[in-house]
Every structure is written in structure tokens, then in C-alpha cells.
Write a protein that holds these residues in place. Structure first.
Motif, PDB file in Angstrom:
ATOM      1  N   ILE A   1      -2.311  14.724   8.257  1.00 22.31           N
ATOM      2  CA  ILE A   1      -1.972  13.857   7.469  1.00 22.31           C
ATOM      3  C   ILE A   1      -2.643  13.450   6.330  1.00 22.31           C
ATOM      4  CG2 ILE A   1      -0.717  11.264   7.128  1.00 22.31           C
ATOM      5  CD1 ILE A   1       0.276  11.827  10.194  1.00 22.31           C
ATOM      6  N   ILE A   2      -3.982  13.214   6.485  1.00 22.70           N
ATOM      7  CA  ILE A   2      -4.636  12.573   5.481  1.00 22.70           C
ATOM      8  C   ILE A   2      -5.178  13.712   4.492  1.00 22.70           C
ATOM      9  CG2 ILE A   2      -6.707  11.273   4.716  1.00 22.70           C
ATOM     10  CD1 ILE A   2      -6.236   9.857   7.429  1.00 22.70           C
ATOM     11  N   ARG A   3      -4.951  13.484   3.255  1.00 26.97           N
ATOM     12  CA  ARG A   3      -5.561  14.177   2.387  1.00 26.97           C
ATOM     13  C   ARG A   3      -5.224  15.832   2.503  1.00 26.97           C
ATOM     14  NH1 ARG A   3      -7.029  10.779  -1.277  1.00 26.97           N
ATOM     15  NH2 ARG A   3      -8.356   9.018  -0.737  1.00 26.97           N
TER      16      ARG A   3
ATOM     17  N   VAL B   1       0.788  -1.130  -0.130  1.00 24.54           N
ATOM     18  CA  VAL B   1       0.035  -0.076  -0.126  1.00 24.54           C
ATOM     19  C   VAL B   1       0.793   1.175   0.101  1.00 24.54           C
ATOM     20  CG1 VAL B   1      -1.879   1.104   1.360  1.00 24.54           C
ATOM     21  CG2 VAL B   1      -2.134  -1.172   1.217  1.00 24.54           C
ATOM     22  N   VAL B   2       2.041   1.154   0.695  1.00 23.72           N
ATOM     23  CA  VAL B   2       2.821   2.399   0.742  1.00 23.72           C
ATOM     24  C   VAL B   2       4.293   2.050   0.293  1.00 23.72           C
ATOM     25  CG1 VAL B   2       1.500   3.428   2.734  1.00 23.72           C
ATOM     26  CG2 VAL B   2       3.466   1.818   3.190  1.00 23.72           C
ATOM     27  N   LYS B   3       4.543   1.183  -0.319  1.00 24.16           N
ATOM     28  CA  LYS B   3       5.949   0.839  -0.773  1.00 24.16           C
ATOM     29  C   LYS B   3       6.618   1.697  -1.498  1.00 24.16           C
ATOM     30  CE  LYS B   3       8.586  -2.658  -3.207  1.00 24.16           C
ATOM     31  NZ  LYS B   3       8.342  -4.094  -3.960  1.00 24.16           N
TER      32      LYS B   3
ATOM     33  N   ILE C   1      -2.151  11.901   0.909  1.00 23.76           N
ATOM     34  CA  ILE C   1      -2.199  10.527   1.422  1.00 23.76           C
ATOM     35  C   ILE C   1      -3.679  10.150   1.860  1.00 23.76           C
ATOM     36  CG2 ILE C   1      -1.477   9.477   3.589  1.00 23.76           C
ATOM     37  CD1 ILE C   1       1.002  11.382   3.731  1.00 23.76           C
ATOM     38  N   SER C   2      -3.809   8.785   1.428  1.00 26.99           N
ATOM     39  CA  SER C   2      -5.293   8.307   1.505  1.00 26.99           C
ATOM     40  C   SER C   2      -5.687   7.729   2.882  1.00 26.99           C
ATOM     41  CB  SER C   2      -5.464   7.263   0.548  1.00 26.99           C
ATOM     42  OG  SER C   2      -4.934   6.242   0.940  1.00 26.99           O
ATOM     43  N   GLU C   3      -6.630   7.543   3.421  1.00 34.86           N
ATOM     44  CA  GLU C   3      -7.132   6.865   4.502  1.00 34.86           C
ATOM     45  C   GLU C   3      -6.406   5.643   4.391  1.00 34.86           C
ATOM     46  OE1 GLU C   3      -9.347   6.297   8.198  1.00 34.86           O
ATOM     47  OE2 GLU C   3      -9.516   8.126   6.946  1.00 34.86           O
ATOM     48  N   GLN C   4      -6.546   4.688   3.571  1.00 27.21           N
ATOM     49  CA  GLN C   4      -5.942   3.351   3.289  1.00 27.21           C
ATOM     50  C   GLN C   4      -4.432   3.326   3.719  1.00 27.21           C
ATOM     51  OE1 GLN C   4      -6.221   1.680  -0.722  1.00 27.21           O
ATOM     52  NE2 GLN C   4      -5.904  -0.489   0.192  1.00 27.21           N
ATOM     53  N   GLU C   5      -3.827   4.396   3.071  1.00 25.29           N
ATOM     54  CA  GLU C   5      -2.292   4.406   3.378  1.00 25.29           C
ATOM     55  C   GLU C   5      -2.101   4.639   4.598  1.00 25.29           C
ATOM     56  OE1 GLU C   5      -0.205   6.195  -0.843  1.00 25.29           O
ATOM     57  OE2 GLU C   5      -1.783   7.473   0.193  1.00 25.29           O
ATOM     58  N   TYR C   6      -2.692   5.757   5.330  1.00 26.66           N
ATOM     59  CA  TYR C   6      -2.723   6.106   6.709  1.00 26.66           C
ATOM     60  C   TYR C   6      -2.702   4.665   7.533  1.00 26.66           C
ATOM     61  CZ  TYR C   6      -3.413   8.063  11.418  1.00 26.66           C
ATOM     62  OH  TYR C   6      -3.485   8.400  12.805  1.00 26.66           O
TER      63      TYR C   6
END
Length: 124
Positions: free
Chosen positions: A121-123, A35-37, A81-86
Motif C-alpha cells: 500500500i505505501i509508496r 490527512v486522507v479526506k 500513499i505515505s506512511e502518514q496516510e496509512y
């Protein structure tokens, strides 16, 4: 819970050496997390990013170190940064804390701090 009232989060995380080891494991996990690699592979100076993360955790957990980086909003602005990445990053942090056998209260304290900065951090 025993002892946690008399010790700082910094002490419970193992002080600067414990936090450094934790940050190394978190970044290593990010580099293999699908997801964040890519975000972490594309960081130009990974050692600087690690140093900033160590300073942030040390200063934020009650240690004597000073955080010299940008605030969370400035550091993440424009990254979208998306919620999924967070959540993927949070999972990696929790996994590293479990690997280091940190107790539940300590893990929960770190999670609470990370959730408190989520809006920066998110969006953003």
C-alpha cells in the motif's frame, strides 16, 4: 479471549452486517480525516469502493464472501500513499472498531492483517 478460539474473525466482526456497518463508519471517518479526506472525496464511485472494502474484510476474515477486487498492490499502485496516510487510515479503522465495541483480540487481529499488507500500500 474467551470464545475467540472457537469463532472466526468474521463471526467476531459481526458477519456481513457487522462488517458492512464497520466499513460505513470507516469511510465516514476517512471523509472527515484531514490527512486522507481529499483522497476519499475524489473516489469516483464510493459505493463500489465500499463494496470492495466489505468483500475484502469479509473474505479476509474467514467469511463465505468472495473478494472480486484487485489485489492490494494493484489497487494502490501509483497512488504514492505515505506512511502518514496509512497510519491515519489505520487510526480511523481502530476508531470504528472501538465504536462498534469490538474486543481487544478482535481489534488486534484486524490490525495485524492490515500491517501484513502495508508493503503493498505505501509508496507503491
Amino acid at each position: 479471549m474467551e470464545g475467540s478460539m472457537n469463532t472466526t474473525l468474521y463471526q467476531r466482526l459481526g458477519g456481513a452486517p457487522g462488517i458492512a456497518a464497520l466499513v460505513d463508519d470507516v469511510i465516514a471517518a476517512h471523509l472527515v480525516n484531514p490527512v486522507v479526506k481529499t483522497r476519499f472525496e475524489n473516489i469516483k464511485d464510493l459505493q463500489h469502493a465500499k463494496r470492495m472494502a466489505r468483500e475484502f474484510f469479509c473474505a479476509g476474515s474467514g467469511g463465505p464472501e468472495v473478494y472480486t477486487g484487485r489485489d492490494m498492490l494493484a489497487a494502490h499502485k501509483g497512488m504514492n500513499i505515505s506512511e502518514q496516510e496509512y497510519l491515519a487510515v489505520m487510526d480511523d479503522i481502530v476508531g470504528a472498531m472501538e465504536k462498534h465495541e469490538l474486543d481487544a483480540d478482535t481489534r488486534n487481529d484486524v490490525i495485524a492483517i492490515l500491517y501484513s499488507i502495508k508493503r503493498d500500500i505505501i509508496r507503491v
